[in-house]
Scaffold this motif. Structure first.
Motif, PDB file in Angstrom:
ATOM      1  N   GLY A  27      14.820  -5.006  34.040  1.00  0.00           N
ATOM      2  CA  GLY A  27      14.366  -3.606  34.011  1.00  0.00           C
ATOM      3  C   GLY A  27      13.747  -3.136  35.299  1.00  0.00           C
ATOM      4  O   GLY A  27      13.430  -1.954  35.430  1.00  0.00           O
ATOM      5  N   VAL A  28      13.540  -4.037  36.286  1.00  0.00           N
ATOM      6  CA  VAL A  28      12.933  -3.659  37.569  1.00  0.00           C
ATOM      7  C   VAL A  28      14.035  -3.404  38.593  1.00  0.00           C
ATOM      8  O   VAL A  28      14.887  -4.262  38.828  1.00  0.00           O
ATOM      9  CB  VAL A  28      11.974  -4.758  38.068  1.00  0.00           C
ATOM     10  N   ARG A  29      14.024  -2.219  39.183  1.00  0.00           N
ATOM     11  CA  ARG A  29      15.029  -1.872  40.191  1.00  0.00           C
ATOM     12  C   ARG A  29      14.523  -2.082  41.612  1.00  0.00           C
ATOM     13  O   ARG A  29      15.311  -2.098  42.560  1.00  0.00           O
ATOM     14  CB  ARG A  29      15.442  -0.413  39.994  1.00  0.00           C
ATOM     15  N   GLY A  30      13.206  -2.201  41.774  1.00  0.00           N
ATOM     16  CA  GLY A  30      12.668  -2.432  43.106  1.00  0.00           C
ATOM     17  C   GLY A  30      11.163  -2.587  43.041  1.00  0.00           C
ATOM     18  O   GLY A  30      10.527  -2.140  42.075  1.00  0.00           O
ATOM     19  N   ALA A  31      10.592  -3.243  44.044  1.00  0.00           N
ATOM     20  CA  ALA A  31       9.140  -3.437  44.091  1.00  0.00           C
ATOM     21  C   ALA A  31       8.681  -3.380  45.534  1.00  0.00           C
ATOM     22  O   ALA A  31       9.380  -3.834  46.453  1.00  0.00           O
ATOM     23  CB  ALA A  31       8.738  -4.759  43.443  1.00  0.00           C
ATOM     24  N   ALA A  32       7.518  -2.803  45.751  1.00  0.00           N
ATOM     25  CA  ALA A  32       6.933  -2.710  47.089  1.00  0.00           C
ATOM     26  C   ALA A  32       5.417  -2.673  46.931  1.00  0.00           C
ATOM     27  O   ALA A  32       4.892  -2.515  45.824  1.00  0.00           O
ATOM     28  CB  ALA A  32       7.433  -1.468  47.823  1.00  0.00           C
ATOM     29  N   GLU A  70      13.929   0.790  35.174  1.00  0.00           N
ATOM     30  CA  GLU A  70      14.980   1.520  34.465  1.00  0.00           C
ATOM     31  C   GLU A  70      14.322   2.507  33.490  1.00  0.00           C
ATOM     32  O   GLU A  70      13.236   2.234  32.961  1.00  0.00           O
ATOM     33  CB  GLU A  70      15.862   0.538  33.694  1.00  0.00           C
ATOM     34  N   PRO A  71      14.978   3.650  33.236  1.00  0.00           N
ATOM     35  CA  PRO A  71      14.399   4.620  32.290  1.00  0.00           C
ATOM     36  C   PRO A  71      14.125   3.990  30.922  1.00  0.00           C
ATOM     37  O   PRO A  71      14.968   3.268  30.371  1.00  0.00           O
ATOM     38  CB  PRO A  71      15.490   5.692  32.192  1.00  0.00           C
ATOM     39  N   GLY A  72      12.934   4.202  30.410  1.00  0.00           N
ATOM     40  CA  GLY A  72      12.557   3.688  29.093  1.00  0.00           C
ATOM     41  C   GLY A  72      12.084   2.251  29.089  1.00  0.00           C
ATOM     42  O   GLY A  72      11.763   1.712  28.016  1.00  0.00           O
ATOM     43  N   GLN A  73      12.009   1.603  30.260  1.00  0.00           N
ATOM     44  CA  GLN A  73      11.634   0.188  30.328  1.00  0.00           C
ATOM     45  C   GLN A  73      10.217  -0.010  30.865  1.00  0.00           C
ATOM     46  O   GLN A  73       9.808  -1.157  31.095  1.00  0.00           O
ATOM     47  CB  GLN A  73      12.610  -0.562  31.241  1.00  0.00           C
TER      48      GLN A  73
END
Length: 402
Positions: free
Chosen positions: A86-91, A234-237
């Motif tokens: 559910g994670v598309r990116g992290a910073a 992600e949407p809803g996650q």
């Protein structure tokens, strides 16, 4: 209809007439400012700040004991957070909009004196921050990995310069109006840097308190000590990711805990609570004040009808129609409310000029005065309608005997 009898009657009832004028004037002065303040707050509540706030999660950590080697631990956190479902990116960044920390810096297009100087909200971040925040580049490029400095190194080497910057469109236009800002110098921090990218939107972290629309990103990678994690999900996650990220952080190092884990949309609700409450409060006070004004007009008009029953009878006996009697009281009310509107408009402008603006509030736009004037004149006519109709319905003989 001649105004002379009305003016003559009002001259004999100066106190009652003055009360209506003062009441209308106070109502206009307050209601016009209150409507302006409500509009300003409502615009802030619905403002689009250019971020998909329901897809952005803020994870803020706190260590319960001293931890060395924060930089490699932060790198491990980010690597494993990016691998979560559910994670598309992290910073990691030094601050986040609606957060508790707000960093701003003076920015100039010339290192020497004489250039344009503004205050800008400055974010720290690496090449991952733009895609995580969903920022759109309108010119130039993102940071290269070799351009990013660690915050620990930046703090330990006072002479270290920030080589490049990314700015938002508003700052680029302020520094280099009508020009392509990419490749141009910008003086911030300890020395000049080069603009390598321009993003469409990048909001100030404290939009309620700071009216500056300028912001920039410096290529500085914070650790979890000086920064906060931003995850794009992600949407809803969002809730599942927050729960998984909290467990993951404890698994990587149990000496740390998640102080705050929430979406930016939830942070915005908390941030806007004061504006929302003030908007409802002002709306309630406006409604109450208008109701008091209307009841005051009804009360005084009813009192005057009782006092002038004989006069009404005389006028009816001389041939005045019901419509003329009703119009008499309506015209009388229109004159009083009109005078109150003129006095109130002057009071509203004086309050804006000498009270509100010295406190940093924006000037009252002119169109609130005619808007408030029409509202109060209409309210006055509505309030006097019932007493006027009752007066016009009095039989001439009964009125003469009163």
């Amino acid at each position: 209809m001649s105004l002379r009898p009305i003016l003559s009657t009002l001259a004999r009832h100066r106190i009652s007439a003055g009360l209506i004028v003062v009441e209308v004037a106070l109502a206009l002065a307050f209601v016009s400012h209150a409507l302006h303040m409500i509009t300003v707050r409502a615009e802030r509540l619905v403002a689009d700040r250019g971020l998909s706030e329901h897809e952005l999660v803020n994870i803020d950590l706190r260590a319960v004991s001293p931890i060395k080697e924060a930089d490699p631990l932060t790198a491990e956190d980010l690597r494993r957070l990016r691998a979560l479902p559910g994670v598309r990116g992290a910073a990691v960044s030094n601050q986040v909009i609606y957060g508790d920390s707000h960093n701003n810096s003076g920015v100039s297009n010339r290192p020497e004196r004489g250039g344009t100087r503004v205050s800008a909200s400055n974010y720290d971040g690496d090449e991952h921050l733009l895609p995580v925040l969903g920022l759109k580049l309108v010119a130039g490029r993102n940071f290269q990995p070799e351009e990013v400095l660690s915050a620990s190194r930046f703090a330990s080497e006072p002479d270290l310069k920030v080589p490049v910057l990314i700015v938002n469109r508003a700052l680029a236009e302020a520094m280099y109006p009508g020009q392509n800002a990419v490749g141009k110098p910008l003086s911030v921090f300890s020395g000049p840097s080069t603009i390598v990218g321009v993003v469409e939107t990048l909001p100030n972290t404290n939009p309620r308190a700071n009216r500056s629309q300028y912001a920039l990103i410096a290529p500085v990678r914070q650790s979890f000590r000086g920064g906060t994690y931003m995850l794009r999900v992600e949407p809803g996650q969002a809730q599942q990711v927050i729960k998984a990220a909290t467990a993951l952080i404890r698994e990587i190092d149990p000496r740390r805990g998640v102080r705050r884990g929430e979406t930016l949309s939830d942070m915005r609700k908390a941030y806007d609570a004061e504006d929302r409450a003030m908007t409802w409060l002002l709306a309630g006070v406006c409604i109450a004040l208008l109701a008091v004004t209307a009841f005051g007009i009804v009360g005084l008009a009813s009192f005057w009808v009782e006092q002038r029953t004989r006069m009404i009878g005389v006028r009816r006996a001389l041939g005045a129609t019901k419509s003329q009697i009703r119009q008499y009281f309506q015209l009388e009310n229109l004159l009083l409310c009109g005078l109150g509107v003129v006095v109130g408009a002057g009071a509203a402008l004086a309050i804006s000029q000498f009270v509100m603006q010295p406190q940093g509030a924006p000037a009252l736009p002119w169109f609130y005065l005619p808007l408030g004037a029409v509202l109060l004149l209409w309210l006055g006519q509505l309030a006097v309608l019932a007493p006027a109709r009752r007066a016009s319905g009095l039989p001439a003989a009964a009125a003469m005997r009163a």
